[in-house]
Write an enzyme that holds these catalytic residues in place. Structure first.
Site, PDB file in Angstrom:
ATOM      1  N   LYS A 165       0.975  -1.321   0.079  1.00  0.00           N
ATOM      2  CA  LYS A 165       0.319  -0.026  -0.223  1.00  0.00           C
ATOM      3  C   LYS A 165       0.908   1.262  -0.341  1.00  0.00           C
ATOM      4  O   LYS A 165       2.041   1.051   0.434  1.00  0.00           O
ATOM      5  CB  LYS A 165      -1.423   0.054   1.068  1.00  0.00           C
ATOM      6  CG  LYS A 165      -2.378  -1.302   0.902  1.00  0.00           C
ATOM      7  CD  LYS A 165      -3.289  -0.948   1.785  1.00  0.00           C
ATOM      8  CE  LYS A 165      -4.090  -1.972   1.109  1.00  0.00           C
ATOM      9  NZ  LYS A 165      -5.672  -2.662   2.070  1.00  0.00           N
ATOM     10  N   ARG A 207      -3.497  -9.701   4.929  1.00  0.00           N
ATOM     11  CA  ARG A 207      -3.872 -10.146   3.546  1.00  0.00           C
ATOM     12  C   ARG A 207      -2.845  -9.301   3.300  1.00  0.00           C
ATOM     13  O   ARG A 207      -2.912  -8.419   2.900  1.00  0.00           O
ATOM     14  CB  ARG A 207      -4.829  -9.261   4.248  1.00  0.00           C
ATOM     15  CG  ARG A 207      -5.990  -9.228   2.352  1.00  0.00           C
ATOM     16  CD  ARG A 207      -7.036  -8.456   2.274  1.00  0.00           C
ATOM     17  NE  ARG A 207      -7.656  -7.919   1.412  1.00  0.00           N
ATOM     18  CZ  ARG A 207      -7.194  -8.298   0.703  1.00  0.00           C
ATOM     19  NH1 ARG A 207      -6.405  -6.824   0.270  1.00  0.00           N
ATOM     20  NH2 ARG A 207      -8.464  -7.777  -1.199  1.00  0.00           N
TER      21      ARG A 207
HETATM   22  N1  HH2 Z   1      -7.700  -3.811   1.246  1.00  0.00           N
HETATM   23  C1  HH2 Z   1      -7.497  -3.803  -0.102  1.00  0.00           C
HETATM   24  C2  HH2 Z   1      -9.030  -5.174  -0.397  1.00  0.00           C
HETATM   25  N2  HH2 Z   1      -9.597  -5.489   0.249  1.00  0.00           N
HETATM   26  N3  HH2 Z   1     -10.350  -5.716   1.969  1.00  0.00           N
HETATM   27  C3  HH2 Z   1      -9.952  -6.352   3.591  1.00  0.00           C
HETATM   28  N4  HH2 Z   1     -10.381  -6.777   4.755  1.00  0.00           N
HETATM   29  N5  HH2 Z   1      -8.382  -5.287   4.421  1.00  0.00           N
HETATM   30  C4  HH2 Z   1      -8.221  -4.051   3.250  1.00  0.00           C
HETATM   31  O1  HH2 Z   1      -6.709  -3.979   3.687  1.00  0.00           O
HETATM   32  C5  HH2 Z   1      -7.866  -3.970   1.891  1.00  0.00           C
HETATM   33  C6  HH2 Z   1      -9.681  -5.801   2.168  1.00  0.00           C
HETATM   34  C7  HH2 Z   1      -7.708  -3.490  -0.917  1.00  0.00           C
HETATM   35  O2  HH2 Z   1      -5.881  -3.775  -1.914  1.00  0.00           O
HETATM   36  P1  HH2 Z   1      -6.217  -4.858  -3.352  1.00  0.00           P
HETATM   37  O3  HH2 Z   1      -7.579  -5.814  -3.103  1.00  0.00           O
HETATM   38  O4  HH2 Z   1      -4.681  -5.626  -3.162  1.00  0.00           O
HETATM   39  O5  HH2 Z   1      -6.434  -4.288  -4.314  1.00  0.00           O
HETATM   40  P2  HH2 Z   1      -7.616  -3.433  -5.059  1.00  0.00           P
HETATM   41  O6  HH2 Z   1      -8.980  -2.707  -4.720  1.00  0.00           O
HETATM   42  O7  HH2 Z   1      -7.139  -2.854  -6.284  1.00  0.00           O
HETATM   43  O8  HH2 Z   1      -8.439  -4.741  -5.013  1.00  0.00           O
END
Ligand code: HH2
Length: 269
Positions: free
Chosen positions: A215, A250
């Site tokens: 992030k 995660r």
């Molecule tokens: N961060 C993202 C998505 N889902 N869920 C939880 N519980 N906690 C988090 O910190 C979290 C989440 C964002 O990350 P990512 O899935 O890598 O990216 P994107 O939203 O662009 O798909």
């Protein structure tokens, strides 16, 4: 200490991120093809992930919503074929229900079951484990909602209110994991303050899940602009989060995180 959650070992454990999206901030497009997504997911399990988090909508800052039927088209083939322990990362109740029917066992909702009015009763009636994550606004609006008195106590109070609503709807606290929502309506300084103050979230009596992986604040601290190049910084932040009380990480970089956790735990004894 909270008891076992979602059938996972007491922790710390790794949740592998499997985004079947074209536009996620660091792995967009890599796993849009269901066959590639399943292969990547099985590799994560081989690398030591205790659970995979399958998502079909990017919630990066400024992102527009994905239509729920398109989201389901992306995640359901992966969930059906994967045959491992899965959560589904969604705000949409139709996707939650279809994913549970297809074999997912956990709901991960970045809106803490607030986006869809039917999400609280659905999760209560299914009796499934759920991740309640803190966010303000929506991914499209959250970057303008980062002002807090004290970020730790404000986020804790707002998440606690969502937990109370979940319990009032019939969701058992033992089925809930909480997440401060790193990067969701938080400045980089807010993310750092939340990780430093993470132990305060233990008061909620639920396992703490943290998503620091790749992030923006890690880019700020490390000087690495490309999210895909932030694995080492993400591992460092993940270990720090565990030291402050997180029990589920995660992550995108499963093998590196699992290795670091094993060594760290071996040394800590
Ligand atoms: N961060 C993202 C998505 N889902 N869920 C939880 N519980 N906690 C988090 O910190 C979290 C989440 C964002 O990350 P990512 O899935 O890598 O990216 P994107 O939203 O662009 O798909």
């Amino acid at each position: 200490m909270p008891g076992p959650w979602a059938g996972l070992p007491p922790g710390p454990v790794v949740m592998g991120i499997l985004n079947a999206t074209p536009d996620s901030f660091s792995d967009g497009g890599l796993h849009l093809d269901p066959g590639l997504a399943v292969a990547a997911g099985l590799q994560m399990v081989a690398d030591g992930a205790a659970i995979l988090d399958v998502g079909g909508e990017s919630t990066r800052p400024g992102s527009a919503p994905t239509p729920p039927d398109e989201e389901r088209r992306r995640v359901l083939p992966v969930i059906t074929a994967a045959g491992v322990k899965l959560s589904v990362d969604t705000r949409n109740v139709g996707t939650m229900a279809a994913a549970l029917d297809a074999g997912a066992t956990v709901i991960n909702d970045v809106s803490a079951l607030s986006h869809d009015a039917l999400a609280l009763p659905l999760v209560a009636s299914r009796g499934c484990p759920v991740v309640l994550m803190h966010m303000r606004g929506t991914p499209a609006t959250m970057t303008g909602m980062t002002s807090y008195g004290d970020v730790v106590s404000d986020v804790l109070a707002e998440l606690s209110a969502r937990l109370a609503l979940a319990e009032a709807a019939g969701i058992r606290r033992a089925n809930v994991a909480v997440d401060p929502g790193i990067g969701f309506a938080k400045t980089p300084a807010g993310c750092i303050a939340l990780l430093r103050g993470l132990s305060a979230f233990r008061n909620l009596g639920c396992p703490i899940l943290v998503g620091v992986s790749r992030k923006g604040f890690i880019g700020g601290l490390s000087g690495v602009a490309d999210p895909a190049g932030r694995a080492a910084g993400s591992v460092a932040a993940g270990l720090y989060a565990v030291s402050q009380g997180a029990s589920i990480l995660r992550v995108h970089d499963v093998a590196a995180t699992v290795q670091a956790l094993r060594v760290w735990q071996g040394l800590a004894g």
